[in-house]
Enzyme design. Structure first.
Site, short mmCIF file in Angstrom:
data_model
loop_
_atom_site.label_atom_id
_atom_site.label_comp_id
_atom_site.label_asym_id
_atom_site.label_seq_id
_atom_site.Cartn_x
_atom_site.Cartn_y
_atom_site.Cartn_z
N CYS A 140 0.84 -1.21 0.00
CA CYS A 140 0.00 0.00 0.00
C CYS A 140 0.87 1.25 0.00
O CYS A 140 1.41 1.65 1.04
CB CYS A 140 -0.93 0.00 1.21
SG CYS A 140 -2.03 1.43 1.26
N CYS A 143 -0.56 4.07 2.16
CA CYS A 143 -0.35 3.84 3.59
C CYS A 143 1.10 4.13 4.00
O CYS A 143 1.35 4.75 5.04
CB CYS A 143 -0.67 2.39 3.96
SG CYS A 143 -2.26 1.78 3.39
N ASP A 144 2.04 3.66 3.21
CA ASP A 144 3.43 3.61 3.65
C ASP A 144 4.41 4.47 2.87
O ASP A 144 5.58 4.59 3.25
CB ASP A 144 3.93 2.15 3.61
CG ASP A 144 3.13 1.24 4.52
OD1 ASP A 144 2.67 1.74 5.58
OD2 ASP A 144 2.95 0.06 4.19
#
Length: 315
Positions: A140, A143-144
């Site tokens: 992701c 997300c990261d």
């Protein structure tokens, strides 16, 4: 047989942000929810070290801490949180039947499905090692990606999602190397052109990932093999992103619920309702677009409110 059947007002299948949020709302509405955590209690976030985009945590929070907090909050209002997972359902009649661990039969007035989706990985031992270490492998970018600002990363994939994530990373990272395993993209032409026109994205067609290289703790490079020449190159990188798709955890519902071609549950637009009255869905089991904790929590809330209104209309 009847002695072994449990009757519940609201059964929640799955324990990610969608499931626990649904439980909080359902419990506060006196629906006495029973939640089964599934095969991965807490969902995908339990494998995420740092979550910095969850509102209300200015310093960030770890995925496991966040899920423990959601679980405790749901229990505070009376949710019965249990180990186990749904292995079979029967939504053919007026009573919604669910079997837990192939043995326990539950008859439900309402069912909220929050079984999520599982990211697909290449399956390389080195990839799994650094994924489990939290040392540089992710599925992701949204997300990261933040953790790789001003660094060099590698992403593997060829579809629209891979192109979108590569473009997202290009805004944060100094260099993004995109490994496409075949001789052409699967993405739409407009998405392909977007990555091709981005100066700091390097595209290597017809390349397989051979190994994720690191020092045992964190990723330092990625080895890729040219499938035409057989040559192996080592690409310096601190992050390795896998964007080859997700598999929704919905197989047991296929005989009763409408699913799209990839297995995501089709909900009535603007609601959490499925094609079966009294069965609702929240989170990544139905969401192939956003796949974020905050959107999962929002649809979990919707599912609980829709279930509450469904029950009220039956009274």
């Amino acid at each position: 047989m009847s002695d072994t059947i449990e009757k519940v007002k609201c059964l929640i299948i799955g324990s990610g942000p969608a499931g626990y949020t649904a439980a909080i709302y359902a419990a506060r509405a006196n629906m006495f929810p029973v939640l089964y955590q599934g095969t991965q209690p807490g969902g995908q976030l339990t494998t995420t070290n740092e979550v910095e985009n969850w509102p209300g945590n200015p310093e960030g929070i770890t995925g496991p801490q966040m899920m423990i907090g959601l679980e405790e909050q749901s229990k505070r209002f009376g949710t019965h949180v249990r180990d186990g997972w749904a292995t079979k359902v029967d939504f053919s009649g007026p009573i919604h039947k669910v079997w837990i661990n192939d043995t326990k039969e539950i008859h439900c007035e309402t069912v909220i499905i929050s079984t999520g989706a599982t990211a697909k990985y290449l399956g390389l031992p080195s990839e799994q090692h650094y994924l489990n270490m939290g040392g540089g492998v992710s599925a992701c970018a949204v997300c990261d990606g933040f953790f790789y600002r001003n660094q060099e990363v590698v992403i593997v994939g060829a579809g629209d999602s891979a192109c979108e994530e590569a473009h997202y990373l290009s805004k944060l990272c100094t260099k993004v190397t995109m490994l496409v395993r075949s001789e052409k993209f699967r993405a739409s032409k407009i998405m392909e052109q977007r990555v091709r026109n981005t100066p700091n994205i390097t595209i290597l067609m017809n390349h397989d990932t051979e190994e994720v290289v690191g020092d045992g703790q964190v990723v330092t490079a990625v080895k890729a093999k040219n499938k035409t020449t057989g040559d192996i190159i080592e690409i310096p990188a601190t992050g390795f992103f896998v964007a080859i798709g997700h598999k929704p955890n919905t197989d047991i519902f296929a005989d009763y619920l409408n699913l799209d071609e990839t297995g995501y549950i089709i909900n009535e637009p603007g609601t959490s309702k499925t094609n079966v009255a009294g069965v609702f869905v929240g989170g990544d089991a139905a969401d192939h677009v956003y796949r974020q904790a905050i959107t999962a929590a929002g649809t979990g809330c919707m599912a609980a409110l829709d279930a509450e209104r469904y029950l009220a209309a039956k009274e």
